[in-house]
Design a protein around this motif. Structure first.
Motif, PDB file in Angstrom:
ATOM      1  N   ASN A   1       0.827  -1.202   0.000  1.00  0.00           N
ATOM      2  CA  ASN A   1       0.000   0.000   0.000  1.00  0.00           C
ATOM      3  C   ASN A   1       0.858   1.247   0.000  1.00  0.00           C
ATOM      4  OD1 ASN A   1      -2.494  -1.416   0.147  1.00  0.00           O
ATOM      5  ND2 ASN A   1      -2.053  -1.822   2.299  1.00  0.00           N
ATOM      6  N   VAL A   2       0.263   2.339  -0.490  1.00  0.00           N
ATOM      7  CA  VAL A   2       0.935   3.629  -0.460  1.00  0.00           C
ATOM      8  C   VAL A   2       0.238   4.488   0.590  1.00  0.00           C
ATOM      9  CG1 VAL A   2      -0.444   4.587  -2.357  1.00  0.00           C
ATOM     10  CG2 VAL A   2       1.800   5.549  -1.848  1.00  0.00           C
ATOM     11  N   GLY A   3       1.036   5.105   1.449  1.00  0.00           N
ATOM     12  CA  GLY A   3       0.493   5.921   2.521  1.00  0.00           C
ATOM     13  C   GLY A   3       0.339   7.380   2.131  1.00  0.00           C
ATOM     14  N   ASP A   4      -0.117   8.174   3.074  1.00  0.00           N
ATOM     15  CA  ASP A   4      -0.283   9.611   2.848  1.00  0.00           C
ATOM     16  C   ASP A   4       1.040  10.290   2.531  1.00  0.00           C
ATOM     17  OD1 ASP A   4      -2.983   9.348   3.330  1.00  0.00           O
ATOM     18  OD2 ASP A   4      -2.797   9.846   5.458  1.00  0.00           O
ATOM     19  N   ASP A   5       2.124   9.682   2.993  1.00  0.00           N
ATOM     20  CA  ASP A   5       3.453  10.253   2.754  1.00  0.00           C
ATOM     21  C   ASP A   5       4.039   9.777   1.422  1.00  0.00           C
ATOM     22  OD1 ASP A   5       3.834   7.621   3.409  1.00  0.00           O
ATOM     23  OD2 ASP A   5       5.285   7.988   4.997  1.00  0.00           O
ATOM     24  N   THR A   6       3.220   9.165   0.564  1.00  0.00           N
ATOM     25  CA  THR A   6       3.587   8.622  -0.751  1.00  0.00           C
ATOM     26  C   THR A   6       4.702   7.581  -0.680  1.00  0.00           C
ATOM     27  OG1 THR A   6       5.165  10.352  -1.363  1.00  0.00           O
ATOM     28  CG2 THR A   6       2.850  10.740  -1.924  1.00  0.00           C
ATOM     29  N   LYS A   7       4.774   6.890   0.434  1.00  0.00           N
ATOM     30  CA  LYS A   7       5.739   5.799   0.573  1.00  0.00           C
ATOM     31  C   LYS A   7       4.989   4.477   0.562  1.00  0.00           C
ATOM     32  CE  LYS A   7       9.374   8.319   2.918  1.00  0.00           C
ATOM     33  NZ  LYS A   7      10.263   8.370   4.073  1.00  0.00           N
TER      34      LYS A   7
END
Length: 130
Positions: free
Chosen positions: A64-70
């Protein structure tokens, strides 16, 4: 109409893709990674990266990609590796028989597959007349 869901057993991987997916999983073991860092380390373009993510998801491995684009791996790496198929090693029957001797779960699994192959679907052997 929605997308058809592909079963994990239906996913076939080339040796190169399987090795790249393994590297991706081991990179994510170290924690969240940006797409740019993953692309650089895997020597991939964006299209190849998203194809690899789709392959992992088809196998039931969530990235998954988080809010921090990681990007992060959901769950443990060991559990993900258990879902990642190993490409055909090109064994002959003699090699498979030799490798199936042992008491670990991997030995038992291989022995079961070898026996199924040797005994055929009806349990009478591959060349038994009907």
């Amino acid at each position: 109409m929605g997308k058809k869901k592909v079963g994990a057993s239906a996913v076939s991987l080339t040796s190169l893709r399987a090795a790249r997916l393994y590297r991706l999983l081991t990179l994510l073991r170290n924690g969240p990674q940006t797409r740019a860092a993953l692309l650089r380390r895997l020597k991939l373009d964006v299209r190849g990266f998203y194809r690899d993510l789709e392959s992992l998801r088809a196998l039931g491995i969530e990235v998954n990609v988080g809010d921090d684009t990681k990007y992060t791996l959901e769950g443990e790496v060991d559990a993900a590796l258990a879902k990642l198929p190993f490409p055909d090693p090109g064994l002959n029957v003699r090699d498979a028989l030799q490798l199936s001797v042992g008491s670990s779960s991997a030995h038992r699994k291989l022995k079961q597959r070898v026996n199924s192959f040797l005994n055929g679907p009806r349990g009478g052997g591959p060349n038994k007349p009907r």
